[in-house]
Enzyme design. Sequence first.
Site, mmCIF file in Angstrom:
data_model
loop_
_atom_site.group_PDB
_atom_site.id
_atom_site.type_symbol
_atom_site.label_atom_id
_atom_site.label_comp_id
_atom_site.label_asym_id
_atom_site.label_seq_id
_atom_site.Cartn_x
_atom_site.Cartn_y
_atom_site.Cartn_z
ATOM 1 N N CYS A 2 0.852 -1.181 0.000
ATOM 2 C CA CYS A 2 0.000 0.000 0.000
ATOM 3 C C CYS A 2 0.893 1.237 0.000
ATOM 4 O O CYS A 2 2.107 1.147 0.087
ATOM 5 C CB CYS A 2 -0.863 0.007 1.260
ATOM 6 S SG CYS A 2 -1.797 -1.499 1.506
ATOM 7 N N ARG A 27 1.267 1.584 -6.014
ATOM 8 C CA ARG A 27 1.538 0.651 -4.908
ATOM 9 C C ARG A 27 0.287 -0.109 -4.491
ATOM 10 O O ARG A 27 0.356 -1.075 -3.729
ATOM 11 C CB ARG A 27 2.112 1.405 -3.699
ATOM 12 C CG ARG A 27 3.419 2.137 -3.962
ATOM 13 C CD ARG A 27 3.864 2.944 -2.745
ATOM 14 N NE ARG A 27 4.083 2.102 -1.602
ATOM 15 C CZ ARG A 27 5.226 1.479 -1.350
ATOM 16 N NH1 ARG A 27 6.240 1.605 -2.187
ATOM 17 N NH2 ARG A 27 5.376 0.709 -0.289
ATOM 18 N N TRP A 74 -3.693 -1.912 -1.310
ATOM 19 C CA TRP A 74 -3.686 -3.180 -2.045
ATOM 20 C C TRP A 74 -4.069 -4.223 -1.022
ATOM 21 O O TRP A 74 -3.319 -4.491 -0.072
ATOM 22 C CB TRP A 74 -2.307 -3.460 -2.637
ATOM 23 C CG TRP A 74 -2.269 -4.685 -3.494
ATOM 24 C CD1 TRP A 74 -2.700 -4.814 -4.782
ATOM 25 C CD2 TRP A 74 -1.802 -5.987 -3.116
ATOM 26 N NE1 TRP A 74 -2.510 -6.102 -5.241
ATOM 27 C CE2 TRP A 74 -1.965 -6.842 -4.230
ATOM 28 C CE3 TRP A 74 -1.246 -6.519 -1.945
ATOM 29 C CZ2 TRP A 74 -1.612 -8.185 -4.213
ATOM 30 C CZ3 TRP A 74 -0.885 -7.861 -1.923
ATOM 31 C CH2 TRP A 74 -1.078 -8.683 -3.044
ATOM 32 N N ASN A 100 1.037 0.361 6.033
ATOM 33 C CA ASN A 100 1.464 -0.483 4.924
ATOM 34 C C ASN A 100 2.202 -1.656 5.548
ATOM 35 O O ASN A 100 2.989 -1.479 6.463
ATOM 36 C CB ASN A 100 2.383 0.297 3.981
ATOM 37 C CG ASN A 100 2.999 -0.616 2.908
ATOM 38 O OD1 ASN A 100 2.358 -1.580 2.496
ATOM 39 N ND2 ASN A 100 4.221 -0.328 2.500
ATOM 40 N N GLY A 101 1.925 -2.884 5.092
ATOM 41 C CA GLY A 101 2.599 -4.059 5.645
ATOM 42 C C GLY A 101 1.572 -5.012 6.227
ATOM 43 O O GLY A 101 0.393 -4.969 5.882
ATOM 44 N N GLU A 487 9.389 -13.662 -20.474
ATOM 45 C CA GLU A 487 9.075 -12.255 -20.164
ATOM 46 C C GLU A 487 7.963 -11.740 -21.073
ATOM 47 O O GLU A 487 7.054 -11.027 -20.619
ATOM 48 C CB GLU A 487 10.336 -11.401 -20.285
ATOM 49 C CG GLU A 487 10.148 -9.919 -20.066
ATOM 50 C CD GLU A 487 9.600 -9.551 -18.685
ATOM 51 O OE1 GLU A 487 9.576 -10.403 -17.778
ATOM 52 O OE2 GLU A 487 9.168 -8.396 -18.533
ATOM 53 N N LYS A 491 4.427 -10.280 -19.608
ATOM 54 C CA LYS A 491 3.897 -8.954 -19.977
ATOM 55 C C LYS A 491 2.466 -9.092 -20.477
ATOM 56 O O LYS A 491 1.572 -8.366 -20.069
ATOM 57 C CB LYS A 491 4.778 -8.324 -21.058
ATOM 58 C CG LYS A 491 6.124 -7.846 -20.569
ATOM 59 C CD LYS A 491 6.064 -6.555 -19.817
ATOM 60 C CE LYS A 491 6.158 -6.560 -18.340
ATOM 61 N NZ LYS A 491 6.945 -7.397 -17.552
ATOM 62 N N GLU A 494 -0.089 -10.245 -17.649
ATOM 63 C CA GLU A 494 -0.312 -9.385 -16.474
ATOM 64 C C GLU A 494 -1.030 -8.090 -16.824
ATOM 65 O O GLU A 494 -1.618 -7.465 -15.936
ATOM 66 C CB GLU A 494 0.979 -9.092 -15.741
ATOM 67 C CG GLU A 494 1.951 -8.167 -16.428
ATOM 68 C CD GLU A 494 3.136 -7.814 -15.514
ATOM 69 O OE1 GLU A 494 2.955 -7.688 -14.300
ATOM 70 O OE2 GLU A 494 4.243 -7.675 -16.052
ATOM 71 N N HIS A 510 7.514 -31.814 -25.836
ATOM 72 C CA HIS A 510 7.314 -32.665 -24.646
ATOM 73 C C HIS A 510 6.007 -32.337 -23.954
ATOM 74 O O HIS A 510 5.937 -32.292 -22.723
ATOM 75 C CB HIS A 510 8.494 -32.503 -23.685
ATOM 76 C CG HIS A 510 9.807 -32.873 -24.316
ATOM 77 N ND1 HIS A 510 10.239 -34.170 -24.436
ATOM 78 C CD2 HIS A 510 10.739 -32.101 -24.925
ATOM 79 C CE1 HIS A 510 11.397 -34.187 -25.061
ATOM 80 N NE2 HIS A 510 11.737 -32.949 -25.377
ATOM 81 N N LYS A 609 2.791 -2.694 -7.731
ATOM 82 C CA LYS A 609 4.118 -2.515 -8.319
ATOM 83 C C LYS A 609 5.181 -3.308 -7.583
ATOM 84 O O LYS A 609 6.125 -3.777 -8.183
ATOM 85 C CB LYS A 609 4.498 -1.031 -8.318
ATOM 86 C CG LYS A 609 5.841 -0.738 -8.968
ATOM 87 C CD LYS A 609 5.891 -1.177 -10.411
ATOM 88 C CE LYS A 609 7.246 -0.942 -11.059
ATOM 89 N NZ LYS A 609 7.386 -1.598 -12.370
HETATM 90 C C1 AGP Z 1 6.757 -7.469 -13.714
HETATM 91 O O1 AGP Z 1 6.125 -6.811 -14.800
HETATM 92 C C2 AGP Z 1 5.853 -7.608 -12.536
HETATM 93 N N1 AGP Z 1 5.327 -6.369 -12.130
HETATM 94 C C3 AGP Z 1 6.475 -8.421 -11.411
HETATM 95 O O2 AGP Z 1 6.710 -9.715 -11.912
HETATM 96 C C4 AGP Z 1 7.806 -7.895 -10.840
HETATM 97 O O3 AGP Z 1 8.840 -8.032 -11.789
HETATM 98 C C5 AGP Z 1 8.161 -8.739 -9.605
HETATM 99 O O4 AGP Z 1 7.143 -8.570 -8.642
HETATM 100 C C6 AGP Z 1 9.524 -8.373 -8.997
HETATM 101 O O5 AGP Z 1 9.487 -7.052 -8.563
HETATM 102 P P1 AGP Z 1 10.890 -6.361 -8.126
HETATM 103 O O6 AGP Z 1 11.755 -6.316 -9.361
HETATM 104 O O7 AGP Z 1 10.516 -5.001 -7.627
HETATM 105 O O8 AGP Z 1 11.502 -7.226 -7.064
#
Ligand code: AGP
Length: 614
Positions: A2, A27, A74, A100-101, A487, A491, A494, A510, A609
């Site tokens: 958060c 966040r 969040w 937050n936490g 990757e 992308k 997500e 396989h 994020k």
């Molecule tokens: C990537 O697009 C995602 N938002 C997520 O996988 C991110 O890379 C992952 O949570 C790691 O975050 P960080 O690099 O801040 O540790």
Amino acid sequence: MCGIVGYIGPKAVDSVLIVGLEKLEYRGYDSAGIAYFDRNEISIIKEKGRIADLEEQIKKYPVEGHIGIGHTRWATHGEPSKVNAHPHMNRDKTIAVVQNGIIENYLELKTELKSLGYMFISETDTEVLPHMIDRYVKEGFDLEKAFVKTLHRLDGKYAIAMIGEKNPDRVYFAKDGAPLILAEGENLSGKKELLLASDVPAFVPLAKSAYYLNDGEWGYFDSTIHLFDRPGAQINAFMEPVAIKLEDISLGEYEHFMRKEIYEQPEMLERILAERIVNNETIEFSELKFPREYLSKVARFIIQACGTSLNSGMIGKLYLEQVAKKMADADYSSEFRYRNPVAGGDTLVIGISQSGETADTLAGLREAKSKFLKVLSFVNNINSTIARESDGVIHLMAGPEIGVASTKAYTAQLTHMLLFAYHVADISWLLTSEEKRDLIKELKTIPDKMRKILQYETKIKEIAERLKNRNSVLFLGRTWNHATALEGALKLKEISYIHAEGYAAGEFKHGPIALVSAEVPVVVVAPKGEMRTKLISNLQEVKARNGEVFAIVTEGDDELASLADAVLEVPESSEILSPLLTILPLQLLSYHTAILRGCDVDKPRNLAKSVTVE
Ligand code: AGP
């Protein structure tokens, strides 16, 4: 995770809190709220949904006041709702808290408070805080002592801000395990303003200097900052200049941060190379404090990270093996931290994290250190928890990345892993001057090659039209571009919510090839290089089963282009550098597919994020 903010100063508190929360919305964005002193009484406005929804509510109530706290959520405990939104209050509405936490022992505390007659209205862990503080105040402690006594009851990781009617000129704060930053600024008439936030963007451009709280530190600010350590001794807050500029965290002419950050990659790469390459031949990391003789004697590297950062780490593993001739592994942080890794003193654990706050990666770092292993972290936020707990840090220099889908941080990670591998090779006497000069010479061509790919955006958008209604997409790649396939799939899934999977192309037969049909397109990452012919075979296997293939190809590769249903071109490069290029079309492909599907590109559902909870 958060975002929390706090403010004392001459400005209208609601405007400062809202602007700060908007900058922290990456966040968490399922609900938001503010609490502020209005003529020494606490008022609170909170709402399910985005900050904009909260703003609509605030417009209905004229806010008077200059002291307050705010929160954007969040959800961890309790669904996104108005009642679960922060701030949370005690029954008398004389105390308001944002957090937050996670308070890990909240159920135990909740039971204790209920036995004392306290009633709860939310499902959150945070709500135990105002009631616990209230309990201690009613037992005769002043607000500050009640706040500290409450802190001493907590297990877990938190960053807290609190206001209480017994001290209507103060904002209290505490940090243990989640980031919290204090900042000082002054308004145009020179009046001081004090702020707190989970991350620096919330202060920009108000604050000129900031202090990053350490675990266990707490205090309050009124007309100045009063800071204490865990035992309660008063300490100084050594402020440092706020380096982030407003344009770094503003959209500018872009509609979304993700597209802005995709387009920043060429200039970012130029900035990194200019900083890291000395006299066109040597690669240096000025912030890295490891002695050269130590690094050259490291026999094995274990890279641990999450999500996109792990994908870059998988390529980093190849760089360390192929360039530095070192043993290297790459593992999910969430696996590494629990598998009781077998490693000796000749092993260096590498953490990769854009935010520097990812719970699993931080836990992996702590697991390594519990085994007396040294830890080197590649982070974008050099004031982050991971950076501060590492033995060595390399700054990604990507600039603030606001879009939840990581893009420029990924290519910054790839670049720094490559440069680091060459640095290790160089200090291990494995490279000739000519080899170093050749690498650097080609690396310097990559930014313009990235710019060229970005010019193909219209064509990439056309291909997105062909993906937008699919339910599943497969991505295939080999060796240097296996992680590119992973990757690219991450992308797409997500931000567009289309199911997507990346595979090592050699694995395709396989099992995954059973998925191929006219409804499931396959993206094949096949730039010129050793693996190209193998990938042509994969492509033909898909076509033979009535599958549709979109291929990432090197410009001019007409043979491969003729076999695919559509191509996304990248300029030629050596295979080792190709991951820096092949990911750009996939970043744009996922971006445009998500836009066509009406998705919120910068704030995708269910995500945040940085994942600061396990
Ligand atoms: C990537 O697009 C995602 N938002 C997520 O996988 C991110 O890379 C992952 O949570 C790691 O975050 P960080 O690099 O801040 O540790």
